[in-house]
Design a protein around this motif. Structure first.
Motif, PDB file in Angstrom:
ATOM      1  N   PHE A  40      56.755  -0.577  14.219  1.00 48.06           N
ATOM      2  CA  PHE A  40      55.645   0.164  13.630  1.00 48.06           C
ATOM      3  C   PHE A  40      55.412  -0.162  12.157  1.00 48.06           C
ATOM      4  CE2 PHE A  40      56.500   2.873  17.329  1.00 48.06           C
ATOM      5  CZ  PHE A  40      55.209   3.038  17.800  1.00 48.06           C
ATOM      6  N   SER A  41      56.280  -0.951  11.540  1.00 42.05           N
ATOM      7  CA  SER A  41      56.130  -1.256  10.115  1.00 42.05           C
ATOM      8  C   SER A  41      54.860  -2.035   9.808  1.00 42.05           C
ATOM      9  CB  SER A  41      57.357  -2.009   9.596  1.00 42.05           C
ATOM     10  OG  SER A  41      57.402  -3.309  10.168  1.00 42.05           O
ATOM     11  N   VAL A  42      54.323  -2.735  10.782  1.00 42.43           N
ATOM     12  CA  VAL A  42      53.093  -3.492  10.575  1.00 42.43           C
ATOM     13  C   VAL A  42      51.940  -2.563  10.201  1.00 42.43           C
ATOM     14  CG1 VAL A  42      52.351  -3.472  12.998  1.00 42.43           C
ATOM     15  CG2 VAL A  42      51.636  -5.338  11.512  1.00 42.43           C
ATOM     16  N   LEU A  43      52.008  -1.301  10.599  1.00 44.53           N
ATOM     17  CA  LEU A  43      50.939  -0.355  10.300  1.00 44.53           C
ATOM     18  C   LEU A  43      50.876  -0.001   8.818  1.00 44.53           C
ATOM     19  CD1 LEU A  43      51.454   2.030  13.334  1.00 44.53           C
ATOM     20  CD2 LEU A  43      49.661   0.303  13.042  1.00 44.53           C
ATOM     21  N   ILE A  44      51.950  -0.223   8.108  1.00 45.88           N
ATOM     22  CA  ILE A  44      51.986   0.094   6.684  1.00 45.88           C
ATOM     23  C   ILE A  44      51.876  -1.149   5.808  1.00 45.88           C
ATOM     24  CG2 ILE A  44      53.527   0.970   4.872  1.00 45.88           C
ATOM     25  CD1 ILE A  44      52.116   3.114   6.450  1.00 45.88           C
ATOM     26  N   LYS A  52      51.755 -11.952  14.623  1.00 48.55           N
ATOM     27  CA  LYS A  52      53.014 -11.833  15.363  1.00 48.55           C
ATOM     28  C   LYS A  52      53.460 -10.371  15.461  1.00 48.55           C
ATOM     29  CE  LYS A  52      57.888 -13.244  15.258  1.00 48.55           C
ATOM     30  NZ  LYS A  52      58.338 -11.903  15.585  1.00 48.55           N
ATOM     31  N   GLN A  53      53.447  -9.654  14.336  1.00 46.70           N
ATOM     32  CA  GLN A  53      53.904  -8.268  14.340  1.00 46.70           C
ATOM     33  C   GLN A  53      52.945  -7.360  15.119  1.00 46.70           C
ATOM     34  OE1 GLN A  53      55.140  -6.641  10.591  1.00 46.70           O
ATOM     35  NE2 GLN A  53      56.315  -8.462  10.050  1.00 46.70           N
ATOM     36  N   ALA A  54      51.646  -7.635  15.028  1.00 53.71           N
ATOM     37  CA  ALA A  54      50.675  -6.843  15.792  1.00 53.71           C
ATOM     38  C   ALA A  54      50.860  -7.083  17.282  1.00 53.71           C
ATOM     39  CB  ALA A  54      49.258  -7.184  15.354  1.00 53.71           C
ATOM     40  N   LYS A  55      51.141  -8.314  17.653  1.00 50.06           N
ATOM     41  CA  LYS A  55      51.381  -8.623  19.073  1.00 50.06           C
ATOM     42  C   LYS A  55      52.637  -7.905  19.568  1.00 50.06           C
ATOM     43  CE  LYS A  55      50.850 -12.369  22.256  1.00 50.06           C
ATOM     44  NZ  LYS A  55      49.517 -11.979  22.661  1.00 50.06           N
ATOM     45  N   ASP A  56      53.692  -7.884  18.749  1.00 48.01           N
ATOM     46  CA  ASP A  56      54.915  -7.155  19.122  1.00 48.01           C
ATOM     47  C   ASP A  56      54.624  -5.667  19.320  1.00 48.01           C
ATOM     48  OD1 ASP A  56      56.457  -9.432  19.055  1.00 48.01           O
ATOM     49  OD2 ASP A  56      57.313  -9.038  17.060  1.00 48.01           O
ATOM     50  N   LEU A  57      53.836  -5.098  18.414  1.00 48.84           N
ATOM     51  CA  LEU A  57      53.494  -3.681  18.533  1.00 48.84           C
ATOM     52  C   LEU A  57      52.680  -3.421  19.792  1.00 48.84           C
ATOM     53  CD1 LEU A  57      53.483  -0.822  17.343  1.00 48.84           C
ATOM     54  CD2 LEU A  57      51.404  -1.445  16.108  1.00 48.84           C
ATOM     55  N   ILE A 104      43.832  -6.504  15.222  1.00 49.38           N
ATOM     56  CA  ILE A 104      43.874  -7.510  14.156  1.00 49.38           C
ATOM     57  C   ILE A 104      42.627  -7.409  13.282  1.00 49.38           C
ATOM     58  CG2 ILE A 104      43.809 -10.012  13.708  1.00 49.38           C
ATOM     59  CD1 ILE A 104      46.545  -9.111  14.533  1.00 49.38           C
ATOM     60  N   VAL A 105      41.470  -7.283  13.917  1.00 48.72           N
ATOM     61  CA  VAL A 105      40.212  -7.175  13.163  1.00 48.72           C
ATOM     62  C   VAL A 105      40.216  -5.911  12.300  1.00 48.72           C
ATOM     63  CG1 VAL A 105      37.716  -6.827  13.405  1.00 48.72           C
ATOM     64  CG2 VAL A 105      38.869  -8.536  14.815  1.00 48.72           C
ATOM     65  N   GLU A 106      40.684  -4.809  12.852  1.00 46.47           N
ATOM     66  CA  GLU A 106      40.745  -3.555  12.100  1.00 46.47           C
ATOM     67  C   GLU A 106      41.659  -3.676  10.879  1.00 46.47           C
ATOM     68  OE1 GLU A 106      41.786  -0.334  14.737  1.00 46.47           O
ATOM     69  OE2 GLU A 106      40.177  -0.868  16.118  1.00 46.47           O
ATOM     70  N   MET A 107      42.817  -4.298  11.068  1.00 48.75           N
ATOM     71  CA  MET A 107      43.760  -4.438   9.953  1.00 48.75           C
ATOM     72  C   MET A 107      43.206  -5.366   8.873  1.00 48.75           C
ATOM     73  SD  MET A 107      47.455  -4.556  11.779  1.00 48.75           S
ATOM     74  CE  MET A 107      48.232  -3.098  12.397  1.00 48.75           C
ATOM     75  N   ASN A 126      42.037   1.587  17.155  1.00 47.70           N
ATOM     76  CA  ASN A 126      43.363   1.082  17.544  1.00 47.70           C
ATOM     77  C   ASN A 126      44.423   1.473  16.523  1.00 47.70           C
ATOM     78  OD1 ASN A 126      43.053  -0.624  20.080  1.00 47.70           O
ATOM     79  ND2 ASN A 126      41.340  -1.296  18.817  1.00 47.70           N
ATOM     80  N   MET A 127      44.070   1.408  15.240  1.00 56.42           N
ATOM     81  CA  MET A 127      45.014   1.859  14.213  1.00 56.42           C
ATOM     82  C   MET A 127      45.268   3.354  14.364  1.00 56.42           C
ATOM     83  SD  MET A 127      44.040  -0.238  10.756  1.00 56.42           S
ATOM     84  CE  MET A 127      45.222   0.686   9.801  1.00 56.42           C
ATOM     85  N   TRP A 128      44.219   4.097  14.679  1.00 53.37           N
ATOM     86  CA  TRP A 128      44.330   5.544  14.867  1.00 53.37           C
ATOM     87  C   TRP A 128      45.325   5.862  15.984  1.00 53.37           C
ATOM     88  CZ3 TRP A 128      43.529  10.118  12.863  1.00 53.37           C
ATOM     89  CH2 TRP A 128      43.405  11.220  13.677  1.00 53.37           C
ATOM     90  N   VAL A 129      45.199   5.190  17.107  1.00 53.39           N
ATOM     91  CA  VAL A 129      46.104   5.417  18.244  1.00 53.39           C
ATOM     92  C   VAL A 129      47.531   5.019  17.869  1.00 53.39           C
ATOM     93  CG1 VAL A 129      46.668   4.630  20.578  1.00 53.39           C
ATOM     94  CG2 VAL A 129      44.312   5.224  20.005  1.00 53.39           C
ATOM     95  N   ALA A 130      47.691   3.853  17.258  1.00 53.83           N
ATOM     96  CA  ALA A 130      49.032   3.374  16.895  1.00 53.83           C
ATOM     97  C   ALA A 130      49.698   4.308  15.884  1.00 53.83           C
ATOM     98  CB  ALA A 130      48.949   1.963  16.339  1.00 53.83           C
ATOM     99  N   LEU A 131      48.939   4.783  14.917  1.00 51.22           N
ATOM    100  CA  LEU A 131      49.495   5.702  13.921  1.00 51.22           C
ATOM    101  C   LEU A 131      49.893   7.032  14.555  1.00 51.22           C
ATOM    102  CD1 LEU A 131      47.015   4.989  11.004  1.00 51.22           C
ATOM    103  CD2 LEU A 131      49.462   4.493  10.991  1.00 51.22           C
ATOM    104  N   ARG A 132      49.081   7.537  15.467  1.00 52.61           N
ATOM    105  CA  ARG A 132      49.416   8.787  16.143  1.00 52.61           C
ATOM    106  C   ARG A 132      50.683   8.631  16.966  1.00 52.61           C
ATOM    107  NH1 ARG A 132      44.166   9.966  19.055  1.00 52.61           N
ATOM    108  NH2 ARG A 132      45.667  10.335  20.688  1.00 52.61           N
TER     109      ARG A 132
END
Length: 172
Positions: free
Chosen positions: A20-24, A36-41, A59-62, A94-100
């Motif tokens: 989850f560190s990719v989110l920060i 790579k990290q987004a694919k792992d997540l 990826i586009v959102e980030m 997608n970021m919203w879902v991953a963060l939740r």
């Protein structure tokens, strides 16, 4: 044995934190590291054929996320609150879902173990004299005792009595 169990749990929790560190830190990553990290997540949050995240959209959102963050050293919870307060969850779904998911992932399994331990105590003592529904409600109260301590039982009883009152008032 206890030390080994703690090491194993610490290792598992650090693996989850890495996922989850990719989110920060996505703004500090190179393009290949981000992918790579987004694919792992995304792979972590996939079950069978169903995925909670769309990799390409994530990826586009980030990449399109504002480079200037509201404050330095934001946590995952801070970022989630930022998206909520600024009504950005539709723009970054997608970021919203991953963060939740990240903020609801338990740090330890102690609360779950505590719940089962409490249930075992309650069920052993009251098993033969109580319905399943009543047992479940008592277990919830016992497990969440911090919240249940704040409940005024007198007010709850008065509310219940007022709603269930079967007295008929006859007026003269």
């Amino acid at each position: 044995m206890a030390i080994e169990s703690l090491r194993e749990r610490t290792g598992m929790m650090s693996d989850v934190a890495k996922k989850f560190s990719v989110l920060i830190n996505f703004s500090d990553l190179t393009s290949s590291e981000l992918e790579k990290q987004a694919k792992d997540l995304c792979n972590t949050l996939t079950s069978g054929d169903h995925s909670n995240l769309n990799y390409d959209e994530l990826i586009v959102e980030m990449r399109s996320f504002p480079k200037q963050w509201p404050k330095q050293n934001m946590t995952i919870l801070d970022l989630l609150v930022f998206l909520e307060e600024n009504a950005l969850k539709e723009i970054y779904p997608n970021m919203w879902v991953a963060l939740r998911i990240a903020v609801t992932t338990p740090v330890t399994v102690a609360s779950a173990e505590r719940s089962f331990s409490k249930l075992k105590l309650i069920k052993a003592y009251l098993r033969s004299t109580m319905s399943q529904e009543c047992l479940n409600l008592l277990a919830i109260i016992s497990i969440n005792r911090e919240i249940s301590k704040q409940i005024s039982y007198d007010d709850t009883i008065d509310d219940f009595a007022a709603k269930k009152s079967r007295r008929v008032r006859f007026y003269i």
